[in-house]
Motif scaffolding. Sequence first.
Motif, short mmCIF file in Angstrom:
data_model
loop_
_atom_site.label_atom_id
_atom_site.label_comp_id
_atom_site.label_asym_id
_atom_site.label_seq_id
_atom_site.Cartn_x
_atom_site.Cartn_y
_atom_site.Cartn_z
N GLN A 128 0.84 -1.20 0.00
CA GLN A 128 0.00 0.00 0.00
C GLN A 128 0.87 1.25 0.00
O GLN A 128 0.61 2.22 -0.71
N ALA A 129 1.94 1.22 0.81
CA ALA A 129 2.85 2.37 0.88
C ALA A 129 3.50 2.62 -0.48
O ALA A 129 3.59 3.75 -0.96
N TYR A 131 7.97 17.21 -2.08
CA TYR A 131 8.54 18.34 -1.34
C TYR A 131 8.23 18.16 0.16
O TYR A 131 9.11 18.26 1.02
N GLN A 132 6.94 17.82 0.44
CA GLN A 132 6.54 17.57 1.83
C GLN A 132 7.30 16.39 2.42
O GLN A 132 7.75 16.40 3.56
N LEU A 133 7.41 15.34 1.61
CA LEU A 133 8.09 14.12 2.09
C LEU A 133 9.53 14.43 2.49
O LEU A 133 10.00 14.02 3.56
N GLN A 134 10.19 15.19 1.64
CA GLN A 134 11.59 15.56 1.92
C GLN A 134 11.68 16.35 3.23
O GLN A 134 12.55 16.08 4.08
N PHE A 187 4.32 11.36 13.09
CA PHE A 187 4.09 11.15 11.65
C PHE A 187 3.26 9.92 11.31
O PHE A 187 3.23 9.52 10.15
N ASP A 188 2.60 9.32 12.28
CA ASP A 188 1.92 8.05 12.00
C ASP A 188 0.42 8.27 11.79
O ASP A 188 -0.40 7.72 12.50
N ASN A 189 0.08 9.08 10.80
CA ASN A 189 -1.35 9.38 10.59
C ASN A 189 -1.88 8.87 9.27
O ASN A 189 -2.95 9.29 8.81
N GLY A 190 -1.14 8.00 8.61
CA GLY A 190 -1.69 7.29 7.46
C GLY A 190 -1.70 8.04 6.13
O GLY A 190 -2.24 7.52 5.15
N THR A 191 -1.13 9.23 6.03
CA THR A 191 -1.08 9.88 4.72
C THR A 191 -0.05 9.14 3.85
O THR A 191 0.78 8.38 4.37
N ALA A 192 -0.10 9.38 2.53
CA ALA A 192 0.85 8.71 1.64
C ALA A 192 2.29 9.01 2.07
O ALA A 192 3.15 8.13 2.08
N GLU A 193 2.55 10.25 2.47
CA GLU A 193 3.93 10.63 2.87
C GLU A 193 4.33 9.89 4.15
O GLU A 193 5.44 9.39 4.27
N HIS A 194 3.36 9.83 5.11
CA HIS A 194 3.69 9.14 6.36
C HIS A 194 3.98 7.67 6.12
O HIS A 194 4.89 7.08 6.72
N CYS A 202 10.35 3.64 4.67
CA CYS A 202 11.77 3.98 4.62
C CYS A 202 12.48 3.42 5.87
O CYS A 202 13.54 2.79 5.76
N ILE A 203 11.88 3.60 7.04
CA ILE A 203 12.49 3.06 8.27
C ILE A 203 12.49 1.53 8.20
O ILE A 203 13.49 0.86 8.49
N THR A 204 11.35 0.97 7.75
CA THR A 204 11.23 -0.49 7.67
C THR A 204 12.30 -1.08 6.76
O THR A 204 12.92 -2.10 7.07
N SER A 205 12.53 -0.43 5.63
CA SER A 205 13.40 -1.06 4.63
C SER A 205 14.88 -0.88 4.93
O SER A 205 15.71 -1.47 4.26
#
Length: 429
Positions: free
Chosen positions: A91-92, A102-105, A156-163, A169-172
């Motif tokens: 899903q991510a 830009y937000q993700l960065q 940051f754990d609110n389920g948006t695409a960026e989150h 990223c942490i998982t991988s």
Amino acid sequence: MSNTSAEKQHSRSGTFTDNMKLPVHRWFRYSAGFSAKWVEQEIQRHCRDGKEKINVLDPFSGSGTTLLAAEAVQAKAVGFEPHPFIHRVAQAKLGWGNTDTYQLQKMAEEILKKAQERNTEGERPNALDAPLLKKCFTDDSLNKLDALKDVFLADFDNGTAEHELLWLCITSILRPCSTAGTAQWQYVLPNKKKAKVSDPFSAFSLKMNQLIDDIGIVGRQGWLSGAQILRTDARDPQYTAEDSFDLVITSPPYPNNYDYADATRLEMTFWGEITGWSELHSSVRQYLLRSCSQHSAKERLQLDILLEDDVLSPIADELTKACRELEQIRLTKGGKKTYHTMAAAYFTDLGNVFHALRPLCKKDGRMCFVIGDSAPYGIYLAVDKWLGELALAAGFTSYSFEKLRDRNIKWKNRKHRVPLQEGRLWIEG
Ligand SMILES: C[S@@+](CC[C@H](N)C(=O)[O-])C[C@H]1O[C@@H](n2cnc3c(N)ncnc32)[C@H](O)[C@@H]1O
């Protein structure tokens, strides 16, 4: 391309290897996927067969290779995956199209800065002290990973695409930062040590750069976003859409004792979703196809009852013979693995999958199941033939098997010499 490299690529098309070079696919390495480029070619071939726009289904989506390949060639796609952790990974990845890079960065920079500060201050409110984690990471790495996790969960754990991409990223980065070896099929081997281990903060930055670069790349390549992955079971999918799908491309678990629940034990332990191996059944395995002996043992299945299921009738004679042999042979083996009930349950499950897929697929559609046969305790299970027969009984019209490569699996309790193969089961109608 030379003949040999073309042959190698053909035989690898039943694996995930080549996907590690492809944008988005490479964000998370998952076992037993297949080559995305091959999926793209199959979708395009099916389009050339007279269909302009086709709908693709992957009932065993895993980390989403088919779905992303469909997006790459602008086809619509739907997938099913009941493994909660792998569903979240897929899903991510599929969220790339809704991501503001830009937000993700900015978010990634903030997480890193706060985690670095927290790490220096030595604050560790949710200390990662599970024994598996202690075996897999140095104290320094564990502190840094702990800090990244804490900041993510707090802010940051609110389920948006960026989150979800920050979570991915942490998982991988967990495996690259672990000192433990991982087998090629991704169980963690804490007693095997790796030579090259990454630092968590550097790995996080590097991985985030890859994510952001890849989103740019696939945007420029014109991928169509919007493939869906449902957290549902292919045996009884909570999805209705009569005659929807032109093409099914999938790879179900093989009956070879690989435990998909165990495959994500490290990651699920890190995120606090399980505290140890014993919780894998209730958290994950109970939702999956019965393709490993841990599953059949835990459910204490009865062979007689399993073999009475009508769905097995087209293969009843041959399957019963194999299961009875396994039932006997296990008594001579120290470990006494429950391969006899695993085999019966596996084919029951796939029989039910074919019945569930029949109404979802168009009558002139085509399905490709990438499969492997197996020989637990040296007893051969004719997976291609038996699955083909089960598909016919569910209302599909024909099947054929295209071999990709020979496999030589070494079972834990005995090195048998039964030749095994992996390939594509094509099912028409
Ligand atoms: C061989 S892997 C597929 C890998 C996939 N092609 C990819 O790109 O990552 C098989 C997948 O089937 C999933 N699975 C197991 N039982 C299932 C079920 N009952 N319904 C749907 N998927 C299931 C497993 O969790 C696993 O992710």
